[in-house]
Design a protein around this motif. Structure first.
Motif, PDB file in Angstrom:
ATOM      1  N   LEU A 142       0.793  -1.234   0.000  1.00  0.00           N
ATOM      2  CA  LEU A 142       0.000   0.000   0.000  1.00  0.00           C
ATOM      3  C   LEU A 142       0.826   1.285   0.000  1.00  0.00           C
ATOM      4  N   GLN A 143       2.038   1.223   0.515  1.00  0.00           N
ATOM      5  CA  GLN A 143       2.816   2.447   0.736  1.00  0.00           C
ATOM      6  C   GLN A 143       3.031   3.248  -0.539  1.00  0.00           C
ATOM      7  N   ASN A 144       3.186   2.591  -1.676  1.00  0.00           N
ATOM      8  CA  ASN A 144       3.525   3.299  -2.912  1.00  0.00           C
ATOM      9  C   ASN A 144       2.301   3.688  -3.736  1.00  0.00           C
ATOM     10  N   LEU A 145       1.111   3.677  -3.130  1.00  0.00           N
ATOM     11  CA  LEU A 145      -0.099   4.063  -3.865  1.00  0.00           C
ATOM     12  C   LEU A 145      -0.236   5.581  -3.987  1.00  0.00           C
ATOM     13  N   ASN A 146       0.539   6.310  -3.188  1.00  0.00           N
ATOM     14  CA  ASN A 146       0.521   7.778  -3.220  1.00  0.00           C
ATOM     15  C   ASN A 146      -0.845   8.362  -2.880  1.00  0.00           C
ATOM     16  N   ILE A 147      -1.481   7.740  -1.888  1.00  0.00           N
ATOM     17  CA  ILE A 147      -2.721   8.269  -1.325  1.00  0.00           C
ATOM     18  C   ILE A 147      -2.570   8.274   0.194  1.00  0.00           C
ATOM     19  N   PRO A 148      -3.324   9.134   0.906  1.00  0.00           N
ATOM     20  CA  PRO A 148      -3.231   9.141   2.368  1.00  0.00           C
ATOM     21  C   PRO A 148      -3.656   7.798   2.972  1.00  0.00           C
ATOM     22  N   ILE A 149      -2.861   7.330   3.932  1.00  0.00           N
ATOM     23  CA  ILE A 149      -3.151   6.079   4.631  1.00  0.00           C
ATOM     24  C   ILE A 149      -2.937   6.294   6.122  1.00  0.00           C
ATOM     25  N   VAL A 150      -3.871   5.774   6.909  1.00  0.00           N
ATOM     26  CA  VAL A 150      -3.740   5.765   8.368  1.00  0.00           C
ATOM     27  C   VAL A 150      -3.967   4.336   8.842  1.00  0.00           C
ATOM     28  N   SER A 151      -3.070   3.833   9.674  1.00  0.00           N
ATOM     29  CA  SER A 151      -3.203   2.471  10.196  1.00  0.00           C
ATOM     30  C   SER A 151      -3.457   2.509  11.701  1.00  0.00           C
ATOM     31  N   ASP A 152      -3.654   1.324  12.281  1.00  0.00           N
ATOM     32  CA  ASP A 152      -3.824   1.149  13.733  1.00  0.00           C
ATOM     33  C   ASP A 152      -5.048   1.883  14.273  1.00  0.00           C
ATOM     34  N   LEU A 153      -6.065   2.046  13.434  1.00  0.00           N
ATOM     35  CA  LEU A 153      -7.295   2.669  13.902  1.00  0.00           C
ATOM     36  C   LEU A 153      -8.117   1.661  14.713  1.00  0.00           C
ATOM     37  N   PRO A 154      -8.900   2.134  15.688  1.00  0.00           N
ATOM     38  CA  PRO A 154      -9.565   1.223  16.624  1.00  0.00           C
ATOM     39  C   PRO A 154     -10.878   0.646  16.093  1.00  0.00           C
ATOM     40  N   PHE A 155     -10.751  -0.226  15.079  1.00  0.00           N
ATOM     41  CA  PHE A 155     -11.928  -0.978  14.643  1.00  0.00           C
ATOM     42  C   PHE A 155     -11.477  -2.332  14.117  1.00  0.00           C
ATOM     43  N   GLY A 156     -12.404  -3.294  14.156  1.00  0.00           N
ATOM     44  CA  GLY A 156     -12.105  -4.644  13.702  1.00  0.00           C
ATOM     45  C   GLY A 156     -12.396  -5.669  14.772  1.00  0.00           C
ATOM     46  N   HIS A 157     -11.845  -6.865  14.573  1.00  0.00           N
ATOM     47  CA  HIS A 157     -12.037  -7.987  15.496  1.00  0.00           C
ATOM     48  C   HIS A 157     -11.090  -7.878  16.700  1.00  0.00           C
ATOM     49  N   ASP A 158     -11.440  -8.630  17.749  1.00  0.00           N
ATOM     50  CA  ASP A 158     -10.541  -8.848  18.896  1.00  0.00           C
ATOM     51  C   ASP A 158     -10.125  -7.572  19.610  1.00  0.00           C
ATOM     52  N   GLY A 159     -11.041  -6.647  19.744  1.00  0.00           N
ATOM     53  CA  GLY A 159     -10.729  -5.399  20.438  1.00  0.00           C
ATOM     54  C   GLY A 159     -11.798  -4.373  20.137  1.00  0.00           C
ATOM     55  N   VAL A 160     -11.530  -3.142  20.528  1.00  0.00           N
ATOM     56  CA  VAL A 160     -12.515  -2.083  20.310  1.00  0.00           C
ATOM     57  C   VAL A 160     -12.864  -1.981  18.827  1.00  0.00           C
ATOM     58  N   ASN A 161     -14.157  -1.789  18.570  1.00  0.00           N
ATOM     59  CA  ASN A 161     -14.655  -1.762  17.195  1.00  0.00           C
ATOM     60  C   ASN A 161     -15.508  -0.511  17.017  1.00  0.00           C
ATOM     61  N   ALA A 162     -14.847   0.619  16.830  1.00  0.00           N
ATOM     62  CA  ALA A 162     -15.532   1.908  16.732  1.00  0.00           C
ATOM     63  C   ALA A 162     -16.487   1.925  15.546  1.00  0.00           C
ATOM     64  N   ALA A 163     -17.698   2.422  15.786  1.00  0.00           N
ATOM     65  CA  ALA A 163     -18.727   2.470  14.749  1.00  0.00           C
ATOM     66  C   ALA A 163     -18.302   3.384  13.601  1.00  0.00           C
ATOM     67  N   LEU A 164     -18.499   2.897  12.363  1.00  0.00           N
ATOM     68  CA  LEU A 164     -18.133   3.639  11.155  1.00  0.00           C
ATOM     69  C   LEU A 164     -19.315   3.614  10.192  1.00  0.00           C
ATOM     70  N   PRO A 165     -20.004   4.748  10.020  1.00  0.00           N
ATOM     71  CA  PRO A 165     -21.143   4.779   9.112  1.00  0.00           C
ATOM     72  C   PRO A 165     -20.715   4.810   7.650  1.00  0.00           C
ATOM     73  N   ILE A 166     -21.411   4.052   6.841  1.00  0.00           N
ATOM     74  CA  ILE A 166     -21.103   3.982   5.410  1.00  0.00           C
ATOM     75  C   ILE A 166     -21.767   5.146   4.677  1.00  0.00           C
ATOM     76  N   GLY A 167     -20.999   5.781   3.813  1.00  0.00           N
ATOM     77  CA  GLY A 167     -21.532   6.828   2.961  1.00  0.00           C
ATOM     78  C   GLY A 167     -21.347   8.236   3.472  1.00  0.00           C
ATOM     79  N   VAL A 168     -20.904   8.388   4.734  1.00  0.00           N
ATOM     80  CA  VAL A 168     -20.669   9.740   5.251  1.00  0.00           C
ATOM     81  C   VAL A 168     -19.391  10.314   4.631  1.00  0.00           C
TER      82      VAL A 168
END
Length: 297
Positions: free
Chosen positions: A256-282
């Motif tokens: 992903l690093q060479n796609l030349n678009i903004p990327i943020v990792s380690d955000l608090p969502f997914g399995h096995d831990g906090v899963n912050a709500a993310l609305p689709i389409g906002v």
């Protein structure tokens, strides 16, 4: 930017319906705790027709699961649909499926529920990527508050991760489980990703499998259409013991690093831990210098 239809926000006392869209329910204690969380916030609960049905590893036949989804979607008294758990099977019930836009309502889930969320997105109907009933009670208080705040029409705060540099991007938010999304690419469940900010997570996939999936997305040219990538948790994605392998973090960087678009990792969502709500389409702002994902509208 896509113009999404947003279901009405929820109010104290509203009726919500529980269905099992994918795998058969196994975690009854966790399920009951999830129901209690919703009751404690003032909601009435209706158990859909297949909530505890079993057909092999599925929560009922495709017909039974379709019927439960249809009944809940068309019930004028139901204001939201809560997915009992993930597992596998959402794509099966969506074969030859169509959504009525007359009275959309919130559908809440993640993991295999990605199939449902993406199918709604093909019709520009918003939904919520968030905890299923069997994981809800394990959420920290701030994550539960975020879930109900959003569904009840209140503002929610940015979430913080690790920025990879490269500035900011504005786009419409499309969360997904990477494996589930990969298996529905180029099908009728695949929304138009032009202008999207993808939010991806996964669980129990070896690094080479993550590599293979991301390589498929690259070869399909999908990353050329999107504005940025928000990476959540890739839990239990380790290589077999004593095998020579990159870590999943190294794979993500390599692919992903060479796609030349903004990327943020380690955000608090997914399995096995906090899963912050993310609305689709906002509309969201992804800031890869500060490492934040912020809902704008």
């Amino acid at each position: 930017m896509n113009k999404f239809i947003f279901p009405p926000f929820l109010k104290f006392g509203d009726l919500v319906t529980v269905i099992a869209t994918s795998g058969a329910l196994k975690e009854l204690d966790a399920f009951e705790k999830g129901l209690e969380v919703w009751r404690s916030h003032g909601y009435q609960i209706k158990l859909g027709s297949n909530w505890n049905t079993r057909y092999g590893y599925l929560a009922g036949t495709d017909t039974q699961r379709r019927q439960a989804l249809l009944e809940a979607w068309e019930d004028p008294n139901c204001k939201a649909i809560l997915c009992a758990r993930g597992g596998y099977g959402s794509a099966r019930l969506l074969e030859n499926w169509s959504w009525s836009k007359q009275s959309p309502k919130w559908i809440i889930g993640f993991s295999d529920v990605t199939g449902i969320l993406w199918s709604l997105a093909t019709e520009n109907i918003s939904s919520l990527h968030g905890p299923v009933l069997t994981t809800l009670a394990n959420e920290p208080s701030w994550s539960m508050k975020r879930l109900f705040n959003y569904l009840e029409g209140h503002e929610v705060e940015s979430i913080q991760g690790t920025g990879w540099g490269g500035g900011k991007a504005l786009g419409w938010l499309l969360p997904a489980n990477l494996t589930v999304a990969t298996h529905i690419l180029n099908t009728l469940l695949h929304p138009n990703l032009e202008g999207a900010i993808l939010a991806l997570e996964d669980v129990t996939e070896a690094p080479y499998r993550i590599d293979r999936m991301l390589t498929q997305w690259r070869l399909m040219g999908i990353f050329d259409k999107i504005k940025g990538i928000a990476l959540g948790r890739f839990s239990r994605c380790e290589a077999p013991v004593e095998s020579e392998s990159w870590t999943v973090e190294e794979v993500l960087s390599d692919r992903l690093q060479n796609l030349n678009i903004p990327i943020v990792s380690d955000l608090p969502f997914g399995h096995d831990g906090v899963n912050a709500a993310l609305p689709i389409g906002v509309t969201v702002e992804l800031d890869s210098d500060r490492g934040t994902l912020k809902i704008l509208t």
